[in-house]
Write a protein that holds these residues in place. Sequence first.
Motif, PDB file in Angstrom:
ATOM      1  N   THR A  33       0.838  -1.194   0.000  1.00 48.99           N
ATOM      2  CA  THR A  33       0.000   0.000   0.000  1.00 48.99           C
ATOM      3  C   THR A  33       0.877   1.249   0.000  1.00 48.99           C
ATOM      4  N   CYS A  83      -5.329  -2.872  -9.102  1.00 50.47           N
ATOM      5  CA  CYS A  83      -5.202  -2.666  -7.683  1.00 50.47           C
ATOM      6  C   CYS A  83      -6.570  -2.781  -6.996  1.00 50.47           C
ATOM      7  N   THR A 127      -7.882  -0.614  -5.077  1.00 53.50           N
ATOM      8  CA  THR A 127      -8.549   0.689  -5.102  1.00 53.50           C
ATOM      9  C   THR A 127      -9.471   0.817  -6.312  1.00 53.50           C
ATOM     10  N   SER A 179     -13.612   0.874  -6.366  1.00 51.51           N
ATOM     11  CA  SER A 179     -14.330   1.988  -7.016  1.00 51.51           C
ATOM     12  C   SER A 179     -15.218   1.468  -8.143  1.00 51.51           C
ATOM     13  N   SER A 202      -2.763  -1.573  -3.193  1.00 53.28           N
ATOM     14  CA  SER A 202      -3.896  -0.715  -2.855  1.00 53.28           C
ATOM     15  C   SER A 202      -3.392   0.661  -2.451  1.00 53.28           C
ATOM     16  N   ASN A 203      -4.192   1.667  -2.737  1.00 53.82           N
ATOM     17  CA  ASN A 203      -3.843   3.015  -2.301  1.00 53.82           C
ATOM     18  C   ASN A 203      -4.244   3.224  -0.852  1.00 53.82           C
ATOM     19  N   GLU A 204      -3.418   3.972  -0.165  1.00 54.11           N
ATOM     20  CA  GLU A 204      -3.742   4.414   1.196  1.00 54.11           C
ATOM     21  C   GLU A 204      -4.422   5.760   1.028  1.00 54.11           C
ATOM     22  N   VAL A 205      -5.757   5.788   1.167  1.00 55.75           N
ATOM     23  CA  VAL A 205      -6.519   6.990   0.817  1.00 55.75           C
ATOM     24  C   VAL A 205      -6.910   7.848   2.019  1.00 55.75           C
ATOM     25  N   ARG A 242     -13.699   6.498   0.646  1.00 55.44           N
ATOM     26  CA  ARG A 242     -12.553   6.559   1.554  1.00 55.44           C
ATOM     27  C   ARG A 242     -12.749   5.619   2.733  1.00 55.44           C
ATOM     28  N   GLN A 269     -12.518   1.953   1.490  1.00 54.13           N
ATOM     29  CA  GLN A 269     -11.135   1.585   1.174  1.00 54.13           C
ATOM     30  C   GLN A 269     -10.329   1.375   2.447  1.00 54.13           C
ATOM     31  N   ASN A 276      -8.573  -2.138   3.253  1.00 57.95           N
ATOM     32  CA  ASN A 276      -7.136  -2.197   3.497  1.00 57.95           C
ATOM     33  C   ASN A 276      -6.831  -2.804   4.862  1.00 57.95           C
TER      34      ASN A 276
END
Length: 173
Positions: A8, A84, A86, A90, A121-124, A139, A142, A146
């Motif tokens: 991430t 990913c 993310t 979405s 994965s993005n850390e949002v 957000r 996610q 995560n």
Amino acid sequence: MARIIFVTGGARSGKSRHAEARVRAFPGERLYIATARAEDDEMRARVAKHIADRGEDWATVEAPVDLAAALDRTDGRGPRLVDCLTLWLSNLMLEGRDWEPEAETLLAVLARQQSPVILVSNEVGMGIVPENALARAFRDAQGWLNQRVAAMADEVEFVVSGLPLRVKGTPPA
């Protein structure tokens, strides 16, 4: 259980490049499970660049929403890179699907994999609170996803400015 590695970090932090290197450390066919939808010229160019950067020694499986099924179908073939989570989340939310049962199914499938899986994965949740309800819901979802993936993963790495920081697990030998 197979080795589950969760990578991430922020957007453009070097997560994918690092995850690809981790996949290359495992024997077997390299599989890239893509969750992106290339629906405009800019995204098509991004996808083409990712494919060119990876090289020809990867097989690609497209799974913009049916990620759990793609993991089940490809288990046993070699290490898989999911890039990913993310975009996968979405995609589910933009289709109006109930993401929570889909996420639970994904976690159950991950728990029974025999071949390694590296998930990006993005850390949002490190920025400002979004101004609209959909962005806040995304957000929050996610962050939940995560946390759940990180809890079950054998290793977790946070990538910042191209540098991986080990958060959980023993470094590879």
